[in-house]
Design an enzyme around this catalytic site. Structure first.
Site, PDB file in Angstrom:
ATOM      1  N   CYS A 141       0.836  -1.211   0.000  1.00  0.00           N
ATOM      2  CA  CYS A 141       0.000   0.000   0.000  1.00  0.00           C
ATOM      3  C   CYS A 141       0.864   1.251   0.000  1.00  0.00           C
ATOM      4  CB  CYS A 141      -0.939  -0.018   1.201  1.00  0.00           C
ATOM      5  SG  CYS A 141      -1.979   1.447   1.282  1.00  0.00           S
ATOM      6  N   CYS A 144      -0.422   4.122   2.149  1.00  0.00           N
ATOM      7  CA  CYS A 144      -0.236   3.899   3.594  1.00  0.00           C
ATOM      8  C   CYS A 144       1.224   4.147   3.978  1.00  0.00           C
ATOM      9  CB  CYS A 144      -0.579   2.475   4.006  1.00  0.00           C
ATOM     10  SG  CYS A 144      -2.064   1.802   3.283  1.00  0.00           S
ATOM     11  N   ASP A 145       2.145   3.614   3.204  1.00  0.00           N
ATOM     12  CA  ASP A 145       3.540   3.533   3.647  1.00  0.00           C
ATOM     13  C   ASP A 145       4.529   4.371   2.832  1.00  0.00           C
ATOM     14  OD1 ASP A 145       2.715   1.686   5.561  1.00  0.00           O
ATOM     15  OD2 ASP A 145       2.899   0.021   4.166  1.00  0.00           O
TER      16      ASP A 145
END
Ligand code: NDP
Length: 315
Positions: A141, A144-145
């Site tokens: 992701c 997300c990261d």
């Protein structure tokens, strides 16, 4: 109703942001929701570290802590959260019909409404090194990261819209992005590919596959191979983003609820209604476009409101 079978007004399957948000709204509407958590209690966010993009947490929050907060908030209004896996469903096609759901292949419960929020699972390649370094530089992701790889070099594996989108997202943050494509073309849509081609710090390596992620505790590089020449080479990167698709968790609903060809549950218009009356779907199980905790939470809220309104029409 039999004496031994429990009747639930609002049964929620899955305990990610969609399930718990549905529970908060359903509980406040006095639907006395019961959440069956599934195996991964708290869903995909429990395998994430820092969540920086969920509104209301200016300093960010740990994925598991966020899920605990959502669970506690749902329980505060009377939601019953039960650890259990739904193994079979017998869903009624009639308006006002009762749905039967089996938990852990043992207990049967009856539900007036069912909210499906079983999520989707990111696909991984299955390499030992990839699994070992999940959370240590291997991610599925970028939104997300990606932030953790500011000014660093990363690779993206995949050739569809997700890979193209993740690569262009990462290109804004990272020093360089290399997309590893196993064929000699990308499957992504024309528009997405044009964006990739026009982004200076994205390089595409065709006919190239990941052989190994290098590093002990954190990613230090990757070894790749050309599947035509078999030539191997190492790339020095700190992040590996796997973007080879997601699999919606809908096996138990196969041939029971309308899904698309991949298995995502189809919902009607802007609602969370499925083709079956009293059955609603929220979160990633019905969304292959956005897949964010906050959008999942949003559709969870919608599903609870849809369930409440549906029950209102039966009176
Ligand atoms: P896709 O299934 O479309 O693509 C997966 C890609 O991963 C393929 O290119 C495939 O390669 C590659 N792949 C699969 N297994 C491996 C492997 N073992 N090694 C290397 N590569 C592998 O998934 P996406 O997640 O990209 O997209 C899913 C759906 O969501 C699509 O319908 C897409 O259009 C949609 N989507 C739309 C977006 C948007 O409109 N903004 C954004 C993201 C997704 P190969 O081509 O060789 O089979």
């Amino acid at each position: 109703m039999s004496d031994t079978i429990e009747r639930i007004k609002c049964l929620i399957i899955g305990s990610g942001p969609a399930g718990y948000t549905a529970a908060i709204y359903a509980a406040r509407a006095d639907l006395k929701p019961v959440v069956y958590t599934g195996l991964e209690m708290g869903g995909q966010l429990t395998t994430t570290t820092e969540v920086d993009n969920f509104p209301g947490y200016p300093e960010g929050i740990d994925g598991p802590a966020l899920m605990d907060d959502l669970k506690n908030q749902a329980e505060r209004f009377g939601t019953e959260v039960r650890f259990g896996i739904v193994t079979k469903v017998d869903l009624n096609k009639e308006i006002g019909g009762i749905h039967k759901v089996t938990i852990d292949e043992a207990v049967e419960v009856e539900a007036e409404t069912v909210i499906i929020s079983t999520g989707a699972t990111a696909k991984y390649l299955g390499l030992e090194s990839e699994q070992r370094l999940k959370g240590g530089g291997v991610s599925a992701c970028a939104t997300c990261d990606g932030f953790f790889y500011r000014n660093q070099d990363v690779v993206v594996i995949g050739a569809g819209d997700t890979a193209a989108e993740e690569a262009t997202y990462l290109a804004n943050i990272c020093k360089s992005v290399t997309i590893l494509v196993r064929k000699d073309y990308m499957r992504a849509s024309k528009a997405m590919q044009t964006r990739v081609d026009n982004t200076e710090n994205i390089k595409v390596m065709f006919n190239t596959e990941l052989d190994e992620v290098l590093g002990d505790k954190v990613v230090e590089g990757v070894r790749v191979f050309n599947n035509i020449t078999n030539e191997k080479q190492e790339l020095k990167v700190t992040g590996v983003f796997i973007a080879i698709g997601h699999k919606p968790n809908t096996e138990i609903f196969k041939n029971i609820i309308d899904t698309d060809e991949v298995g995502y549950i189809q919902t009607k218009g802007k609602s969370t209604k499925t083709n079956l009356p009293g059955v609603f779907a929220a979160g990633d199980v019905q969304d292959k476009e956005y897949r964010q905790a906050v959008t999942a939470a949003g559709t969870g809220c919608m599903a609870a409101l849809d369930a409440e309104r549906y029950l209102g029409t039966l009176i």
